[in-house]
Design an enzyme around this catalytic site. Sequence first.
Site, short mmCIF file in Angstrom:
data_model
loop_
_atom_site.label_atom_id
_atom_site.label_comp_id
_atom_site.label_asym_id
_atom_site.label_seq_id
_atom_site.Cartn_x
_atom_site.Cartn_y
_atom_site.Cartn_z
N LYS A 149 0.86 -1.20 0.00
CA LYS A 149 0.00 0.00 0.00
C LYS A 149 0.89 1.24 0.00
O LYS A 149 1.07 1.91 1.03
CB LYS A 149 -0.95 -0.04 1.21
CG LYS A 149 -2.14 0.88 1.07
CD LYS A 149 -3.20 0.53 2.08
CE LYS A 149 -4.28 1.57 2.20
NZ LYS A 149 -5.06 1.80 0.99
N GLU A 182 -8.98 -4.71 -9.79
CA GLU A 182 -9.63 -4.06 -8.64
C GLU A 182 -9.98 -2.63 -9.02
O GLU A 182 -9.78 -2.20 -10.16
CB GLU A 182 -8.73 -4.10 -7.41
CG GLU A 182 -7.44 -3.33 -7.58
CD GLU A 182 -6.54 -3.35 -6.35
OE1 GLU A 182 -7.04 -3.48 -5.22
OE2 GLU A 182 -5.31 -3.21 -6.53
#
Length: 287
Positions: A149, A182
């Site tokens: 992330k 995604e």
Amino acid sequence: MSRIAYVNGQYVRHADAAVHVEDRGYQFADGVYEVCEIWQGRIVDMTRHLDRLDRSLGELRIGWPMTRAAVEFVVRQVVRRNKVRNGLVYIQVTRGVSRRDHFFPPEDVAPSIVVTARSTSPEAASAQAAQGIAVVSYPENRWPRVDIKTVALLPNVLAKQNAKEHGGKEAWYVDTTGFVTEGGSTNAWIVTKEGTLVTRPAESGILRGITRAVVLELIEKEGLTFEERPFSLQEAFEAKEAFVTAATSIVMPVVRVDDRMIGNGHPGSVATRLRDLFHTATDFQMV
Ligand code: PLP
């Protein structure tokens, strides 16, 4: 009331909060982050978010800026000082401040940490969920390490801006084989005509979402049929329902993908139920 941010050891007015011009987050996007939901005065799934922060830091060989217990303390403080009852808390850690040079800085350079929090409107979120959102597909063009992330979100910025300019709230990345990976800042799901929930495995190509993990547990608890496998854009067009998950939006129904209506064009019953049940399956920490 003025907003408060935490920057490298100090609580400062949000308007004055700043990092050095040679912070490696600023110059190289050399950093990672987490976003936790604040719900009814409680921090949602902080343990899982800090576990993922630990993993992201480890993958990039960035140290913790202070102990994990200290980070938890600061997160609580920032939420409390901003009087956030419903909203988000943002934690960012970078490799620190050093003269611009691609090589890692000397060992004695400490990582930088910033924590901010802001309120959001549960009413606005519920109204959005009652309506559902449109998503716009976009060619997958990110680096392969999307499991980390990182704050390097330029591709996500461009994909989401493209979605916005085409009437959507979210982008869905589609890889070269036609499969949805995604969203720009969410994980993607469909419910097939047969009622099977489908989402892509998190082994590669996507961020292992914390909200996704909670929803997987809910699905099991509810005894719903589920397949963890890639689905194509075409399959999404033909799905009964679609939705996205993220700490920022929990479970958000998708009612349109590109110019195709999903199901009957209204939020589906499965997505709506998972949204309603979501906080029964999360872990909480008091502020
Ligand atoms: N995928 C991407 C690319 C994201 O940026 C995010 C959240 O920011 C997610 C998925 C959802 O992750 P989480 O549920 O942990 O918020």
